[in-house]
Write an enzyme that holds these catalytic residues in place. Sequence first.
Site, mmCIF file in Angstrom:
data_model
loop_
_atom_site.group_PDB
_atom_site.id
_atom_site.type_symbol
_atom_site.label_atom_id
_atom_site.label_comp_id
_atom_site.label_asym_id
_atom_site.label_seq_id
_atom_site.Cartn_x
_atom_site.Cartn_y
_atom_site.Cartn_z
ATOM 1 N N ARG A 155 83.362 32.419 -1.336
ATOM 2 C CA ARG A 155 81.949 31.865 -1.205
ATOM 3 C C ARG A 155 81.613 31.528 -2.794
ATOM 4 O O ARG A 155 81.266 30.678 -3.189
ATOM 5 C CB ARG A 155 81.137 32.499 -0.564
ATOM 6 C CG ARG A 155 81.246 32.167 1.097
ATOM 7 C CD ARG A 155 80.598 33.341 1.988
ATOM 8 N NE ARG A 155 80.296 32.811 3.277
ATOM 9 C CZ ARG A 155 79.696 33.337 4.055
ATOM 10 N NH1 ARG A 155 79.079 34.650 3.959
ATOM 11 N NH2 ARG A 155 79.890 32.911 5.534
ATOM 12 N N PHE A 160 67.421 27.308 10.013
ATOM 13 C CA PHE A 160 68.934 26.656 9.815
ATOM 14 C C PHE A 160 69.800 26.383 10.756
ATOM 15 O O PHE A 160 70.919 25.988 10.767
ATOM 16 C CB PHE A 160 69.674 27.444 8.456
ATOM 17 C CG PHE A 160 69.630 28.900 9.009
ATOM 18 C CD1 PHE A 160 71.079 29.282 9.847
ATOM 19 C CD2 PHE A 160 69.059 30.050 8.686
ATOM 20 C CE1 PHE A 160 71.393 30.636 10.113
ATOM 21 C CE2 PHE A 160 69.366 31.430 8.869
ATOM 22 C CZ PHE A 160 70.438 31.484 9.802
ATOM 23 N N TYR A 178 76.853 30.395 17.552
ATOM 24 C CA TYR A 178 75.626 30.953 16.431
ATOM 25 C C TYR A 178 74.307 31.123 17.318
ATOM 26 O O TYR A 178 73.357 31.221 16.553
ATOM 27 C CB TYR A 178 75.548 29.886 15.509
ATOM 28 C CG TYR A 178 76.527 29.745 14.587
ATOM 29 C CD1 TYR A 178 76.498 30.956 13.425
ATOM 30 C CD2 TYR A 178 77.462 28.795 14.094
ATOM 31 C CE1 TYR A 178 77.569 30.855 12.789
ATOM 32 C CE2 TYR A 178 78.467 28.721 13.042
ATOM 33 C CZ TYR A 178 78.377 29.757 12.210
ATOM 34 O OH TYR A 178 79.408 29.865 11.407
ATOM 35 N N ARG A 214 85.267 40.422 5.030
ATOM 36 C CA ARG A 214 83.628 40.373 4.998
ATOM 37 C C ARG A 214 83.375 40.394 3.371
ATOM 38 O O ARG A 214 82.729 39.721 2.603
ATOM 39 C CB ARG A 214 82.635 41.318 5.337
ATOM 40 C CG ARG A 214 82.517 41.251 6.942
ATOM 41 C CD ARG A 214 81.755 39.751 7.371
ATOM 42 N NE ARG A 214 80.502 39.940 6.894
ATOM 43 C CZ ARG A 214 79.374 39.301 7.308
ATOM 44 N NH1 ARG A 214 79.648 38.103 8.070
ATOM 45 N NH2 ARG A 214 78.098 39.379 7.236
ATOM 46 N N THR A 240 76.297 35.310 1.973
ATOM 47 C CA THR A 240 76.213 34.019 2.485
ATOM 48 C C THR A 240 75.964 33.034 1.499
ATOM 49 O O THR A 240 76.196 31.864 1.728
ATOM 50 C CB THR A 240 75.012 34.190 3.555
ATOM 51 O OG1 THR A 240 75.190 35.334 4.560
ATOM 52 C CG2 THR A 240 74.761 32.979 4.514
ATOM 53 N N LYS A 246 85.791 26.608 7.780
ATOM 54 C CA LYS A 246 84.716 25.796 8.096
ATOM 55 C C LYS A 246 85.043 24.351 7.590
ATOM 56 O O LYS A 246 85.608 24.271 6.792
ATOM 57 C CB LYS A 246 83.300 26.167 7.590
ATOM 58 C CG LYS A 246 82.661 27.600 8.028
ATOM 59 C CD LYS A 246 81.478 28.046 7.726
ATOM 60 C CE LYS A 246 80.979 29.018 8.346
ATOM 61 N NZ LYS A 246 79.453 29.470 7.948
ATOM 62 N N GLU A 272 84.009 37.572 19.434
ATOM 63 C CA GLU A 272 84.339 36.103 18.841
ATOM 64 C C GLU A 272 85.857 35.589 19.068
ATOM 65 O O GLU A 272 86.204 34.569 19.176
ATOM 66 C CB GLU A 272 83.992 36.283 17.312
ATOM 67 C CG GLU A 272 82.217 36.324 17.297
ATOM 68 C CD GLU A 272 81.909 36.432 15.644
ATOM 69 O OE1 GLU A 272 82.922 36.457 14.644
ATOM 70 O OE2 GLU A 272 80.794 36.616 15.527
ATOM 71 N N ASN A 309 79.325 27.261 3.210
ATOM 72 C CA ASN A 309 80.133 28.302 2.540
ATOM 73 C C ASN A 309 81.279 28.743 3.094
ATOM 74 O O ASN A 309 81.819 29.788 2.915
ATOM 75 C CB ASN A 309 79.075 29.378 2.684
ATOM 76 C CG ASN A 309 78.704 29.813 4.022
ATOM 77 O OD1 ASN A 309 79.260 29.254 4.906
ATOM 78 N ND2 ASN A 309 77.864 30.747 4.339
ATOM 79 N N HIS A 369 83.629 31.794 7.907
ATOM 80 C CA HIS A 369 82.883 32.727 8.704
ATOM 81 C C HIS A 369 83.913 33.859 8.741
ATOM 82 O O HIS A 369 84.904 33.821 9.062
ATOM 83 C CB HIS A 369 82.483 32.040 9.952
ATOM 84 C CG HIS A 369 82.207 33.041 11.101
ATOM 85 N ND1 HIS A 369 81.033 33.784 11.331
ATOM 86 C CD2 HIS A 369 83.029 33.763 11.904
ATOM 87 C CE1 HIS A 369 80.849 34.642 12.203
ATOM 88 N NE2 HIS A 369 82.035 34.840 12.435
HETATM 89 P P1 IDP Z 1 77.269 34.934 7.398
HETATM 90 O O1 IDP Z 1 77.913 33.804 7.807
HETATM 91 O O2 IDP Z 1 77.440 35.493 5.877
HETATM 92 O O3 IDP Z 1 77.458 36.308 8.141
HETATM 93 P P2 IDP Z 1 74.882 34.322 8.766
HETATM 94 O O4 IDP Z 1 73.368 34.977 8.398
HETATM 95 O O5 IDP Z 1 75.440 35.349 10.102
HETATM 96 O O6 IDP Z 1 75.698 34.544 7.323
HETATM 97 O O7 IDP Z 1 74.517 32.984 9.130
HETATM 98 C C1 IDP Z 1 75.535 32.042 9.787
HETATM 99 C C2 IDP Z 1 75.679 30.745 9.090
HETATM 100 O O8 IDP Z 1 74.387 30.255 9.002
HETATM 101 C C3 IDP Z 1 76.064 31.133 7.293
HETATM 102 O O9 IDP Z 1 77.384 31.258 7.221
HETATM 103 C C4 IDP Z 1 75.504 29.603 6.869
HETATM 104 O O10 IDP Z 1 76.571 28.843 7.053
HETATM 105 C C5 IDP Z 1 74.201 29.592 7.793
HETATM 106 N N1 IDP Z 1 73.056 30.098 7.105
HETATM 107 C C6 IDP Z 1 72.591 31.294 6.868
HETATM 108 N N2 IDP Z 1 71.647 31.446 6.318
HETATM 109 C C7 IDP Z 1 71.246 30.024 6.010
HETATM 110 C C8 IDP Z 1 70.138 29.605 5.146
HETATM 111 O O11 IDP Z 1 69.343 30.302 4.709
HETATM 112 N N3 IDP Z 1 70.124 28.388 5.214
HETATM 113 C C9 IDP Z 1 71.129 27.293 5.330
HETATM 114 N N4 IDP Z 1 72.317 27.600 6.136
HETATM 115 C C10 IDP Z 1 72.296 29.407 6.399
HETATM 116 MG MG MG Z 2 77.103 36.389 10.457
#
Ligand code: IDP
Ligand code: MG
Length: 171
Positions: free
Chosen positions: A127, A82, A74, A110, A116, A34, A151, A137, A140
């Site tokens: 992370r 978010f 997304y 993962r 996350t 990212k 994807e 973070n 992805h």
């Molecule tokens: P992941 O990347 O760990 O799979 P997802 O739930 O798929 O997490 O969320 C996608 C992306 O959205 C996250 O990597 C992060 O950048 C952002 N995100 C997820 N939850 C939050 C939150 O509660 N606050 C702000 N950003 C979030």
């Molecule tokens: Mg995800």
Amino acid sequence: MIRDGFLAVLVLNTFSGGPEWRVNKMDRTLVIIKPDALVSGLVGRVMSSIEDRGGSIAGFKMIKLTKKKAGEFYKVHKNRHFYKPLVEFMVSNPCFVTVVQGKGIVGKMRKLMGDTNPKKAKKGTIRRLYAVDNRHNIVHGSDSIENAEKEIKFFFKKREMFHWRKKIYKI
Ligand code: IDP
Ligand code: MG
């Protein structure tokens, strides 16, 4: 210029298009490095940790996402609080989209990424080591084999991925 007596060690790349490029039907996943990783100078370190875990790079490119493309990628989070700032963040600077191949690679990546939320992520994960918060973070990674395929197709044409041999080419 390669001279007599000079041993040039090159990595031999063989390119093949079409569906057979995937060696032994090896699993593959999509990793996005990212924009925060780029800004913080962490691209190399993230790539190293992917390779250290046995991930083979089958595709790699630097792109600047548009809001449309990031929003579509997304879209599963469209109704989450978010979503909008996430899209803004993802288009803020370029990122690196990467196809990683290897046995059980979806789960491996993962695990390497961690939770996350970096505060909840296990020690040693990308992370936990580098992320600022749960939006910024660093990486992805696809969350299932099925999503990985979708994807990868979202970002890569077949001809943009490579099948290469794990062999050093010596002259
Ligand atoms: P992941 O990347 O760990 O799979 P997802 O739930 O798929 O997490 O969320 C996608 C992306 O959205 C996250 O990597 C992060 O950048 C952002 N995100 C997820 N939850 C939050 C939150 O509660 N606050 C702000 N950003 C979030
Ligand atoms: Mg995800």
